[in-house]
Each structure stands twice: as C-alpha cells, then as structure tokens.
Design a protein around this motif. Sequence first.
Motif, PDB file in Angstrom:
ATOM      1  N   GLU A   1       8.620 -11.504 -18.640  1.00  0.00           N
ATOM      2  CA  GLU A   1       8.054 -12.776 -18.202  1.00  0.00           C
ATOM      3  C   GLU A   1       7.276 -12.860 -16.661  1.00  0.00           C
ATOM      4  O   GLU A   1       6.420 -13.773 -16.538  1.00  0.00           O
ATOM      5  CB  GLU A   1       9.189 -14.040 -17.960  1.00  0.00           C
ATOM      6  N   CYS A   2       7.491 -11.776 -15.901  1.00  0.00           N
ATOM      7  CA  CYS A   2       6.907 -11.470 -14.556  1.00  0.00           C
ATOM      8  C   CYS A   2       5.635 -10.738 -15.081  1.00  0.00           C
ATOM      9  O   CYS A   2       5.807  -9.872 -15.794  1.00  0.00           O
ATOM     10  CB  CYS A   2       7.985 -10.724 -13.816  1.00  0.00           C
ATOM     11  N   SER A   3       4.787 -11.173 -14.227  1.00  0.00           N
ATOM     12  CA  SER A   3       3.355 -10.786 -14.519  1.00  0.00           C
ATOM     13  C   SER A   3       3.231  -9.394 -14.068  1.00  0.00           C
ATOM     14  O   SER A   3       2.619  -8.456 -14.521  1.00  0.00           O
ATOM     15  CB  SER A   3       2.024 -11.494 -13.824  1.00  0.00           C
ATOM     16  N   PHE A   4       4.063  -9.000 -12.959  1.00  0.00           N
ATOM     17  CA  PHE A   4       3.887  -7.653 -12.245  1.00  0.00           C
ATOM     18  C   PHE A   4       4.310  -6.592 -13.189  1.00  0.00           C
ATOM     19  O   PHE A   4       3.738  -5.658 -13.440  1.00  0.00           O
ATOM     20  CB  PHE A   4       4.614  -7.569 -10.934  1.00  0.00           C
ATOM     21  N   ILE A   5       5.723  -6.913 -13.770  1.00  0.00           N
ATOM     22  CA  ILE A   5       6.336  -5.941 -14.611  1.00  0.00           C
ATOM     23  C   ILE A   5       5.445  -5.890 -15.995  1.00  0.00           C
ATOM     24  O   ILE A   5       5.206  -5.063 -16.727  1.00  0.00           O
ATOM     25  CB  ILE A   5       7.764  -6.537 -15.238  1.00  0.00           C
ATOM     26  N   ARG A   6       4.868  -7.086 -16.442  1.00  0.00           N
ATOM     27  CA  ARG A   6       4.033  -6.891 -17.672  1.00  0.00           C
ATOM     28  C   ARG A   6       2.809  -6.130 -17.410  1.00  0.00           C
ATOM     29  O   ARG A   6       2.448  -5.361 -18.328  1.00  0.00           O
ATOM     30  CB  ARG A   6       3.598  -8.440 -18.052  1.00  0.00           C
ATOM     31  N   SER A   7       2.234  -6.141 -16.335  1.00  0.00           N
ATOM     32  CA  SER A   7       1.110  -5.394 -15.863  1.00  0.00           C
ATOM     33  C   SER A   7       1.465  -3.778 -16.127  1.00  0.00           C
ATOM     34  O   SER A   7       0.750  -2.991 -16.480  1.00  0.00           O
ATOM     35  CB  SER A   7       0.476  -5.730 -14.608  1.00  0.00           C
ATOM     36  N   TYR A   8       2.492  -3.623 -15.246  1.00  0.00           N
ATOM     37  CA  TYR A   8       2.887  -2.282 -15.384  1.00  0.00           C
ATOM     38  C   TYR A   8       3.180  -1.770 -16.756  1.00  0.00           C
ATOM     39  O   TYR A   8       2.798  -0.471 -17.067  1.00  0.00           O
ATOM     40  CB  TYR A   8       4.427  -2.154 -14.447  1.00  0.00           C
ATOM     41  N   LEU A   9       4.075  -2.379 -17.674  1.00  0.00           N
ATOM     42  CA  LEU A   9       4.240  -2.237 -19.034  1.00  0.00           C
ATOM     43  C   LEU A   9       2.896  -1.793 -19.675  1.00  0.00           C
ATOM     44  O   LEU A   9       2.706  -1.003 -20.619  1.00  0.00           O
ATOM     45  CB  LEU A   9       5.057  -3.077 -19.697  1.00  0.00           C
ATOM     46  N   GLU A  10       1.633  -2.905 -19.375  1.00  0.00           N
ATOM     47  CA  GLU A  10       0.385  -2.544 -19.995  1.00  0.00           C
ATOM     48  C   GLU A  10      -0.103  -1.216 -19.851  1.00  0.00           C
ATOM     49  O   GLU A  10      -0.874  -0.432 -20.482  1.00  0.00           O
ATOM     50  CB  GLU A  10      -0.453  -3.635 -19.559  1.00  0.00           C
ATOM     51  N   ARG A  11       0.361  -0.668 -18.381  1.00  0.00           N
ATOM     52  CA  ARG A  11      -0.203   0.612 -17.979  1.00  0.00           C
ATOM     53  C   ARG A  11       0.557   1.849 -18.430  1.00  0.00           C
ATOM     54  O   ARG A  11       0.367   2.966 -18.386  1.00  0.00           O
ATOM     55  CB  ARG A  11      -0.623   0.833 -16.575  1.00  0.00           C
ATOM     56  N   HIS A  12       1.709   1.576 -19.177  1.00  0.00           N
ATOM     57  CA  HIS A  12       2.772   2.390 -19.522  1.00  0.00           C
ATOM     58  C   HIS A  12       3.100   2.223 -21.077  1.00  0.00           C
ATOM     59  O   HIS A  12       4.169   1.810 -21.311  1.00  0.00           O
ATOM     60  CB  HIS A  12       4.058   2.512 -18.605  1.00  0.00           C
ATOM     61  N   PRO A  13       2.268   2.389 -21.989  1.00  0.00           N
ATOM     62  CA  PRO A  13       2.528   2.121 -23.362  1.00  0.00           C
ATOM     63  C   PRO A  13       3.794   2.964 -23.897  1.00  0.00           C
ATOM     64  O   PRO A  13       4.210   2.628 -25.043  1.00  0.00           O
ATOM     65  CB  PRO A  13       1.074   2.070 -24.240  1.00  0.00           C
ATOM     66  N   GLU A  14       4.217   3.855 -23.463  1.00  0.00           N
ATOM     67  CA  GLU A  14       5.341   4.627 -23.809  1.00  0.00           C
ATOM     68  C   GLU A  14       6.568   3.894 -23.812  1.00  0.00           C
ATOM     69  O   GLU A  14       7.368   4.360 -24.548  1.00  0.00           O
ATOM     70  CB  GLU A  14       5.473   5.855 -23.020  1.00  0.00           C
TER      71      GLU A  14
ATOM     72  N   GLY B   1       0.760  -1.164   0.232  1.00  0.00           N
ATOM     73  CA  GLY B   1       0.036   0.099   0.124  1.00  0.00           C
ATOM     74  C   GLY B   1       0.976   1.318   0.093  1.00  0.00           C
ATOM     75  O   GLY B   1       0.382   2.259   0.070  1.00  0.00           O
ATOM     76  N   LYS B   2       2.164   1.158  -0.113  1.00  0.00           N
ATOM     77  CA  LYS B   2       3.028   2.433  -0.271  1.00  0.00           C
ATOM     78  C   LYS B   2       3.398   2.601  -1.498  1.00  0.00           C
ATOM     79  O   LYS B   2       4.157   3.758  -1.599  1.00  0.00           O
ATOM     80  CB  LYS B   2       4.001   2.182   0.764  1.00  0.00           C
ATOM     81  N   GLY B   3       3.317   2.089  -2.820  1.00  0.00           N
ATOM     82  CA  GLY B   3       3.568   2.155  -3.897  1.00  0.00           C
ATOM     83  C   GLY B   3       4.833   1.873  -4.289  1.00  0.00           C
ATOM     84  O   GLY B   3       5.352   2.219  -5.228  1.00  0.00           O
ATOM     85  N   LEU B   4       5.389   0.996  -3.430  1.00  0.00           N
ATOM     86  CA  LEU B   4       6.767   0.823  -3.818  1.00  0.00           C
ATOM     87  C   LEU B   4       6.802  -0.179  -4.966  1.00  0.00           C
ATOM     88  O   LEU B   4       8.213  -0.139  -5.596  1.00  0.00           O
ATOM     89  CB  LEU B   4       7.323   0.010  -2.335  1.00  0.00           C
ATOM     90  N   GLY B   5       5.920  -1.233  -5.068  1.00  0.00           N
ATOM     91  CA  GLY B   5       5.887  -1.967  -6.361  1.00  0.00           C
ATOM     92  C   GLY B   5       6.105  -1.063  -7.635  1.00  0.00           C
ATOM     93  O   GLY B   5       6.922  -1.586  -8.598  1.00  0.00           O
ATOM     94  N   SER B   6       5.264  -0.306  -7.677  1.00  0.00           N
ATOM     95  CA  SER B   6       5.334   0.772  -8.878  1.00  0.00           C
ATOM     96  C   SER B   6       6.446   1.397  -8.925  1.00  0.00           C
ATOM     97  O   SER B   6       7.089   1.658  -9.957  1.00  0.00           O
ATOM     98  CB  SER B   6       4.171   1.938  -8.885  1.00  0.00           C
ATOM     99  N   LYS B   7       7.110   2.027  -7.915  1.00  0.00           N
ATOM    100  CA  LYS B   7       8.380   2.756  -8.061  1.00  0.00           C
ATOM    101  C   LYS B   7       9.384   1.669  -8.216  1.00  0.00           C
ATOM    102  O   LYS B   7      10.425   2.107  -9.043  1.00  0.00           O
ATOM    103  CB  LYS B   7       8.740   3.376  -6.477  1.00  0.00           C
ATOM    104  N   LEU B   8       9.683   0.627  -7.896  1.00  0.00           N
ATOM    105  CA  LEU B   8      10.433  -0.419  -8.224  1.00  0.00           C
ATOM    106  C   LEU B   8      10.314  -0.689  -9.810  1.00  0.00           C
ATOM    107  O   LEU B   8      11.111  -0.676 -10.530  1.00  0.00           O
ATOM    108  CB  LEU B   8      10.175  -1.869  -7.529  1.00  0.00           C
ATOM    109  N   ALA B   9       9.232  -0.898 -10.222  1.00  0.00           N
ATOM    110  CA  ALA B   9       9.038  -1.240 -11.783  1.00  0.00           C
ATOM    111  C   ALA B   9       9.159   0.062 -12.578  1.00  0.00           C
ATOM    112  O   ALA B   9      10.088  -0.278 -13.551  1.00  0.00           O
ATOM    113  CB  ALA B   9       7.487  -1.666 -11.829  1.00  0.00           C
ATOM    114  N   ALA B  10       9.056   1.205 -12.397  1.00  0.00           N
ATOM    115  CA  ALA B  10       9.685   2.526 -12.878  1.00  0.00           C
ATOM    116  C   ALA B  10      10.737   2.507 -13.117  1.00  0.00           C
ATOM    117  O   ALA B  10      11.178   2.632 -14.041  1.00  0.00           O
ATOM    118  CB  ALA B  10       8.816   3.543 -12.386  1.00  0.00           C
TER     119      ALA B  10
END
Length: 94
Positions: A70-83, A45-54
């Motif tokens: 191959e990691c679902s978390f990184i894949r999901s982050y990339l889907e939300r950041h098409p840039e 709940g601290k946004g650390l996963g998003s900071k890590l991925a970014a």
Amino acid sequence: MVVRNADKDRYEVFYGSDLAGFAEYTERGTETVFTHTEVDSAFGGKGLGSKLAAFAIRDTVDRGHRIRPECSFIRSYLERHPEYGAHVTGVSDE
C-alpha cells in the motif's frame, strides 16, 4: 544496518547508530501490508531506502508471508524487482 522491529511493526534502517528511516507494516495472517516508508532527508542519497526495502521484502518472503504494497515506495521498489512478483498481492486489484 536494517532490522525488523516487531514491537513497533516496522523495519528500521540505521546509518551508524542513528535511526535513518523505517517502513511501517501491519500483519494480517500471512500477509504483510506495507503502509508507510520514510527516510530522513538528512540521510538522503545514501541508498538507505533501497536497502530498507530490499531487507523488508526479503524478510517478509523468508517468513512465508505475502506482500501487499500500500506504500508507494515499497510498490515502486517491487515494480523494479519483478522477481518478487509471485509474493505480491493486491496490486492488480487496484
């Protein structure tokens, strides 16, 4: 704070002085394959996963590598950041 720990083939995110999570990868030439990401539930709940991925994705791109999520978390982050789409490989193949 997020750092790349090349000795352990992972990016690490810290909350204060505590290791809160990491994103593991392997490198194949100029391709970085993200294989597993986790953040300890104690730091949820601290946004650390998003900071890590970014950070991990920006660093990979800045180093001239392509991203294979191959990691679902990184894949999901990339889907939300098409840039970052031009730097991603292996997604449409699956």
